[in-house]
Design an enzyme around this catalytic site. Structure first.
Site, mmCIF file in Angstrom:
data_model
loop_
_atom_site.group_PDB
_atom_site.id
_atom_site.type_symbol
_atom_site.label_atom_id
_atom_site.label_comp_id
_atom_site.label_asym_id
_atom_site.label_seq_id
_atom_site.Cartn_x
_atom_site.Cartn_y
_atom_site.Cartn_z
ATOM 1 N N ASP A 3 0.944 -1.286 -0.043
ATOM 2 C CA ASP A 3 -0.106 -0.101 -0.089
ATOM 3 C C ASP A 3 0.837 1.295 -0.049
ATOM 4 O OD1 ASP A 3 -2.298 -1.217 0.015
ATOM 5 O OD2 ASP A 3 -2.702 -0.948 2.036
ATOM 6 N N ASP A 5 -2.013 -1.661 4.988
ATOM 7 C CA ASP A 5 -3.219 -1.954 5.424
ATOM 8 C C ASP A 5 -3.997 -2.602 4.329
ATOM 9 O OD1 ASP A 5 -2.930 -0.586 7.707
ATOM 10 O OD2 ASP A 5 -3.808 1.561 6.988
ATOM 11 N N ASP A 52 -7.474 -5.021 4.385
ATOM 12 C CA ASP A 52 -8.598 -4.591 3.547
ATOM 13 C C ASP A 52 -9.373 -5.813 2.870
ATOM 14 O OD1 ASP A 52 -8.387 -1.857 4.188
ATOM 15 O OD2 ASP A 52 -7.285 -1.443 2.398
#
Length: 319
Positions: A26, A309, A313
């Site tokens: 990310d 993250d 997710d």
């Protein structure tokens, strides 16, 4: 690459890490500092570094103050999502008191942010009569949902091509671009859902937020290249923003190595398999698409690590 100061739950994970060929990461909070600040504004036909004055600017600053869940803690610090914290602080520094504005425009309903819609909406009761909905999110989404623009205190025809050019100009500088639109209602609609409230908006303005790359991320990417590991950046940001940040991080990217989420959604399994090894940056990607990317790489025989993250997710990645 060396692993230091890390807790490993399963020893086999260390062996797997030693054979990794791709690291998918990310952008926000992993490759960047996740310390957002508003760097540029577009409102009332002006692109500036500081807020201006007038009806449209006051509407923009008001939306920045109230249309989010960031708030002041007891010790005076601001807590909440980094993007929303940046909006609150920018409005506050422009002279708009967050607490007073929230009292003047109390929130009565909301549609939370959704990565598929790429926006969120809050409803506020106006001081005299009526209600105002404020929708903020990805610039292309808000522009497409708007039918007019607030300029000089009056509604004018929306010049969508011009607005898109301004968005591209801001994004090319590495800024994450948000747009804000509003709509006025005589009463809160009985059905508060996106198809009803996130359309026929009046475009108010654009906000360009800077999230600087982490210094340690630049070194880590250089180490990956030296070790023969291919780093891949995945983000929900505009493609031009993604390209600018990737270049600052040391990830070489061009039209062939950047893939947009909308294009990814149209690809068959075979088409993605033919492309996935060469892509270094994915932009405007949804959480579900992260699993599609990792699965495609694994199907090609690559050993993939996922950081950031994005692992949270997409539930399938956690497994």
């Amino acid at each position: 690459l060396m692993l230091r100061q890390a807790l490993i739950r399963r020893l086999a994970a260390v062996e797997t890490l030693g054979s990794v060929t791709y690291i998918c990461s990310d952008k926000t909070g992993t490759l960047t500092a996740n310390e957002m600040r508003v760097e540029q504004y577009y409102c009332d036909a002006a692109l500036t570094m500081q807020p201006g004055s007038g009806v449209a600017w006051q509407m923009l600053l008001s939306a920045m103050a109230v249309s989010h869940d960031a708030a002041f803690a007891a010790d005076g610090t601001v807590v909440g999502d980094p993007t929303e914290v940046a909006l609150l602080l920018a409005a506050q520094s422009a002279g708009l008191d967050h607490v007073a504005e929230c009292a003047r425009l109390p929130r009565v309903a909301e549609l939370p942010f959704d990565p598929e819609r790429k926006c969120m909406t809050t409803f506020h009761r106006l001081p005299d009569k009526g209600w105002r909905s404020i929708t903020k999110g990805a610039a292309e989404v808000i522009i497409a949902a708007s039918g007019s623009e607030l300029h000089g205190g009056a509604a004018t025809a929306l010049d969508a091509p011009r607005l898109r050019r301004i968005v591209e100009q801001m994004a090319a500088g590495g800024l994450r671009v948000l747009a804000i639109g509003v709509r006025h209602w005589p009463a809160v609609p009985a059905t508060i859902e996106p198809s009803v409230v996130e359309s026929e908006l009046q475009f108010i303005g654009l906000l360009g937020l800077l999230d600087p790359p982490r210094a340690e991320a630049v070194k880590a990417i250089a180490d990956c290249h030296a070790a023969g590991i291919k780093p891949v950046m995945i983000t929900g940001d505009h493609p031009l923003t993604a390209r600018a940040i990737a270049m600052r991080l040391g990830i070489e990217v061009d039209d062939q190595t950047l893939l947009n989420g909308s294009e990814l959604a149209r690809m068959s399994v075979e088409e993605l398999a033919n492309r996935v090894r060469s892509v270094r940056v994915y932009a405007r990607v949804s959480p579900e698409q992260k699993l599609k990317i990792v699965s495609a790489l694994q199907a090609c025989g690559e050993v993939v690590a996922m950081t950031g993250d994005g692992v949270n997710d997409a539930p399938a990645l956690r497994r």
